[in-house]
Motif scaffolding. Structure first.
Motif, PDB file in Angstrom:
ATOM      1  N   GLY A 117       3.641  11.639 -10.176  1.00  0.00           N
ATOM      2  CA  GLY A 117       3.053  12.858 -10.095  1.00  0.00           C
ATOM      3  C   GLY A 117       3.554  14.109  -9.641  1.00  0.00           C
ATOM      4  O   GLY A 117       3.064  15.179  -9.597  1.00  0.00           O
ATOM      5  N   LEU A 118       4.910  14.019  -9.498  1.00  0.00           N
ATOM      6  CA  LEU A 118       5.877  15.128  -9.136  1.00  0.00           C
ATOM      7  C   LEU A 118       5.518  15.731  -7.854  1.00  0.00           C
ATOM      8  O   LEU A 118       5.675  17.141  -7.468  1.00  0.00           O
ATOM      9  N   PHE A 119       4.821  15.020  -6.730  1.00  0.00           N
ATOM     10  CA  PHE A 119       4.402  15.732  -5.530  1.00  0.00           C
ATOM     11  C   PHE A 119       5.808  16.189  -4.691  1.00  0.00           C
ATOM     12  O   PHE A 119       6.976  15.526  -5.062  1.00  0.00           O
ATOM     13  N   ASP A 120       5.755  16.918  -4.035  1.00  0.00           N
ATOM     14  CA  ASP A 120       6.854  17.425  -2.937  1.00  0.00           C
ATOM     15  C   ASP A 120       7.188  16.341  -1.800  1.00  0.00           C
ATOM     16  O   ASP A 120       8.317  15.899  -1.945  1.00  0.00           O
ATOM     17  N   SER A 121       6.070  15.944  -1.276  1.00  0.00           N
ATOM     18  CA  SER A 121       6.315  14.777  -0.355  1.00  0.00           C
ATOM     19  C   SER A 121       4.924  14.384  -0.223  1.00  0.00           C
ATOM     20  O   SER A 121       3.927  14.576  -0.551  1.00  0.00           O
ATOM     21  N   ALA A 135       3.779   5.673  -2.745  1.00  0.00           N
ATOM     22  CA  ALA A 135       4.927   6.441  -2.996  1.00  0.00           C
ATOM     23  C   ALA A 135       5.347   6.873  -4.678  1.00  0.00           C
ATOM     24  O   ALA A 135       5.649   7.765  -5.206  1.00  0.00           O
ATOM     25  N   LYS A 136       5.138   5.545  -5.050  1.00  0.00           N
ATOM     26  CA  LYS A 136       5.629   5.568  -6.706  1.00  0.00           C
ATOM     27  C   LYS A 136       4.554   6.243  -7.518  1.00  0.00           C
ATOM     28  O   LYS A 136       4.845   7.134  -8.321  1.00  0.00           O
ATOM     29  N   LEU A 137       3.336   6.403  -6.980  1.00  0.00           N
ATOM     30  CA  LEU A 137       2.299   7.218  -7.643  1.00  0.00           C
ATOM     31  C   LEU A 137       2.598   8.647  -7.338  1.00  0.00           C
ATOM     32  O   LEU A 137       2.567   9.457  -8.150  1.00  0.00           O
ATOM     33  N   LEU A 138       2.840   9.236  -6.071  1.00  0.00           N
ATOM     34  CA  LEU A 138       3.168  10.497  -5.846  1.00  0.00           C
ATOM     35  C   LEU A 138       4.488  10.854  -6.710  1.00  0.00           C
ATOM     36  O   LEU A 138       4.392  11.818  -7.055  1.00  0.00           O
ATOM     37  N   VAL A 148      11.694   2.768  -3.394  1.00  0.00           N
ATOM     38  CA  VAL A 148      10.962   2.732  -4.652  1.00  0.00           C
ATOM     39  C   VAL A 148      10.778   4.135  -5.113  1.00  0.00           C
ATOM     40  O   VAL A 148      10.458   4.099  -6.310  1.00  0.00           O
ATOM     41  N   THR A 149      11.593   4.930  -4.444  1.00  0.00           N
ATOM     42  CA  THR A 149      11.499   6.268  -5.089  1.00  0.00           C
ATOM     43  C   THR A 149      12.792   7.079  -5.109  1.00  0.00           C
ATOM     44  O   THR A 149      13.878   6.500  -4.419  1.00  0.00           O
ATOM     45  N   ARG A 150      13.112   8.104  -5.821  1.00  0.00           N
ATOM     46  CA  ARG A 150      14.490   8.781  -5.729  1.00  0.00           C
ATOM     47  C   ARG A 150      14.160  10.273  -5.458  1.00  0.00           C
ATOM     48  O   ARG A 150      15.254  10.768  -4.807  1.00  0.00           O
ATOM     49  N   HIS A 151      13.218  10.719  -5.390  1.00  0.00           N
ATOM     50  CA  HIS A 151      12.942  12.222  -5.231  1.00  0.00           C
ATOM     51  C   HIS A 151      11.813  12.764  -4.065  1.00  0.00           C
ATOM     52  O   HIS A 151      11.899  13.528  -3.662  1.00  0.00           O
ATOM     53  N   LEU A 152      10.864  11.898  -4.105  1.00  0.00           N
ATOM     54  CA  LEU A 152       9.650  12.092  -3.126  1.00  0.00           C
ATOM     55  C   LEU A 152      10.046  12.349  -1.658  1.00  0.00           C
ATOM     56  O   LEU A 152      10.997  11.805  -1.204  1.00  0.00           O
ATOM     57  N   GLY A 153       9.747  13.587  -1.068  1.00  0.00           N
ATOM     58  CA  GLY A 153       9.954  13.577   0.396  1.00  0.00           C
ATOM     59  C   GLY A 153       9.165  12.960   1.189  1.00  0.00           C
ATOM     60  O   GLY A 153       7.867  12.648   0.784  1.00  0.00           O
ATOM     61  N   PHE A 176       0.799  -1.247   0.009  1.00  0.00           N
ATOM     62  CA  PHE A 176      -0.040   0.116   0.032  1.00  0.00           C
ATOM     63  C   PHE A 176       0.900   1.323  -0.124  1.00  0.00           C
ATOM     64  O   PHE A 176       0.670   1.979  -0.680  1.00  0.00           O
ATOM     65  N   TRP A 177       1.900   1.238   0.736  1.00  0.00           N
ATOM     66  CA  TRP A 177       2.712   2.343   0.874  1.00  0.00           C
ATOM     67  C   TRP A 177       3.706   2.764  -0.184  1.00  0.00           C
ATOM     68  O   TRP A 177       3.894   3.707  -0.627  1.00  0.00           O
TER      69      TRP A 177
END
Length: 484
Positions: free
Chosen positions: A49-53, A43-46, A95-100, A38-39
């Motif tokens: 979508g270029l979310f800040d965090s 995270a991958k979805l956000l 699973v992400t590189r940028h999401l805060g 779920f988490w």
């Protein structure tokens, strides 16, 4: 140049966060919150979508002030069951590189030394993408969970929090030099002992020897978030916070609060631009206005008034127990609770609000003040209007469906904001602090009070009370008195 707007997804490691009753919606996946997938999916979805965090709320007690116990909260899944927000961050980071990632942790009940290591670990594992939402825990049940008869008094909680931050700054910023870790295989020296020191903090509330157990992370101190509308809360934010979640009855009140925080930051020797202001956002978007309204009608039909009342009553006042024509201020005064921070729902109502008026507002699923329901163009127009009217830097997007709310926003609203130059088209920053304040700002700025401990300066005994940063401008006495 058009200013971009920041967006965080408002989350909590639970079934029912703040959209009470909607866990029953057939398209809602909130029941999967115990599943690590779920988490990671979120995270991958956000990140796509270029979310800040993703911003993770938390409580360490249950809402038991409504109808004399926690039964309603349990039945309606009002932030119970809930899990630790910190523990899902490493999986999302993997699973992400940028999401805060910004997570809530309280300064009131657990000592600072262990949290300092936990936060440094998360900043290491996320490669500098961790932020901390500083709270002082208002729920009476939380106090009982940690062995106290009742909650710590409001302003005393903030006094404890001030010293808590002092200890953490000493550990994060002062205990290790930047070049303490040398990894010299030939000489068999991993860390140079001369560049690591104890902090020997002895204050009113804490005694901590040190040294910090973690080596310096990319940000050292995580990005500091805070929400607090009281006098003590604003003063605390002006000293410490880099991101502040503000409130108000309308756009004018939001603007006043944003301006007030930035003025207070300057009075504490910081820059007016050292604080980014965020607000909660209700966004329901459809390809047509009628489509968006159909979604809103469905959410309204499934929302639980009992869930909202349990949430409101968790702070110590059961609104359903009073006559609708009674004034909330009169109730608090009669029960000798004026000025306390126990009623999170009541703080959102102006003086003179009756119980009936508060109940009507509290039980609305779409209570604002920022609410945008419509097409992508209509929603983007309202977002821009609010930013211009208030001076806000961004929003916490409230969820009604998971993952539907975020999916709708990414698919429909993000492209419209991008066309207007209001939303990024790619990630450029490597740490969360740089995302807020620009490239090259991974560390606390020099004028932040935490920076005074760098290179081991100003360690040792703790201060009895906070004061301005050395060399900072001081407010005129008449102005300062209003914020004492």
């Amino acid at each position: 140049m058009t200013r971009q707007i920041a967006f965080n997804l408002f989350e909590m490691n639970c079934v029912g966060h703040i959209s009470h009753g909607l866990w029953v919606h057939p398209e809602n996946n909130r029941h999967r919150f115990n599943d690590l997938d779920f988490w990671t999916e979120t995270a991958k979805l956000l990140e796509a979508g270029l979310f800040d965090s993703v911003f993770l709320a938390d409580v360490i007690g249950t809402y038991d002030g409504y109808r004399g116990g926690p039964g309603t909260a349990l039945r309606e899944a009002v932030q119970i069951p809930s899990n630790d927000p910190l523990l899902v961050i490493p999986a999302m980071a993997a699973v992400t590189r940028h999401l805060g990632f910004a997570a809530t942790f309280s300064t009131t009940y657990e000592p600072p030394f262990a949290f300092a290591r936990r936060a440094s670990t998360l900043d290491h594992l996320t490669k500098g993408r961790f932020g901390w939402n500083i709270v002082t825990s208002y729920l009476p049940n939380a106090a009982r969970n940690f062995g106290l008869a009742d909650e710590v008094e409001h302003d005393q909680r903030y006094a404890i929090a001030d010293e808590y931050l002092e200890v953490l700054y000493k550990l994060w910023e002062g205990s290790w030099d930047d070049d303490a870790v040398i990894e010299d295989r030939d000489r068999r020296i991993y860390t140079d002992p001369s560049k690591v020191r104890s902090i020997d903090h002895r204050g009113r509330h804490f005694s901590v020897a040190g040294p910090h157990l973690s080596s310096p992370s990319l940000q050292r101190t995580p990005v500091l978030f805070q929400a607090g509308s009281s006098v003590a809360g604003k003063a605390f934010a002006a000293r410490h916070a880099e991101g502040v979640f503000v409130g108000g009855r309308d756009a004018a009140a939001y603007r006043e609060n944003v301006q007030d925080l930035r003025r207070l930051a300057v009075a504490n020797g910081r820059g007016a631009d050292s604080i980014k202001a965020f607000a909660s956002a209700v966004v329901i978007v459809g390809r047509t206005s009628k489509g968006a309204q159909r979604k809103a009608d469905e959410y309204r039909r499934l929302s639980s008034a009992e869930g909202y009342l349990a949430h409101a009553g968790g702070g110590g006042i059961d609104l359903a127990a009073y006559r609708p024509d009674e004034v909330i201020d009169d109730i608090l005064a009669r029960e000798n609770r004026p000025g306390r921070d126990r009623q999170p729902s009541n703080r959102r109502h102006p003086a003179g609000t009756t119980v009936g008026e508060a109940l009507e507002r509290i039980t609305r699923f779409d209570r604002g003040p920022f609410v945008a329901i419509g097409t992508p163009t209509e929603v983007a127009d309202e977002i821009e209007r609010w930013v211009e009217a208030t001076g806000l830097d961004g929003f916490n997007l409230r969820q009604f469906l998971t993952p539907g709310t975020a999916e709708d926003f990414i698919e429909l609203v993000v492209p419209e904001l991008q066309k207007r130059g209001r939303y990024r088209r790619s990630y450029e920053e490597s740490t969360l602090r740089e995302r807020l304040f620009g490239p090259g700002s991974a560390r606390l700025p020099d004028r932040h009070p935490g920076a005074r401990y760098r290179n081991g300066a100003n360690l040792g005994s703790g201060s009895a009370a906070p004061g301005p940063v050395p060399g900072a401008a001081t407010e005129p006495d008449a102005v300062a008195a209003s914020y004492a």
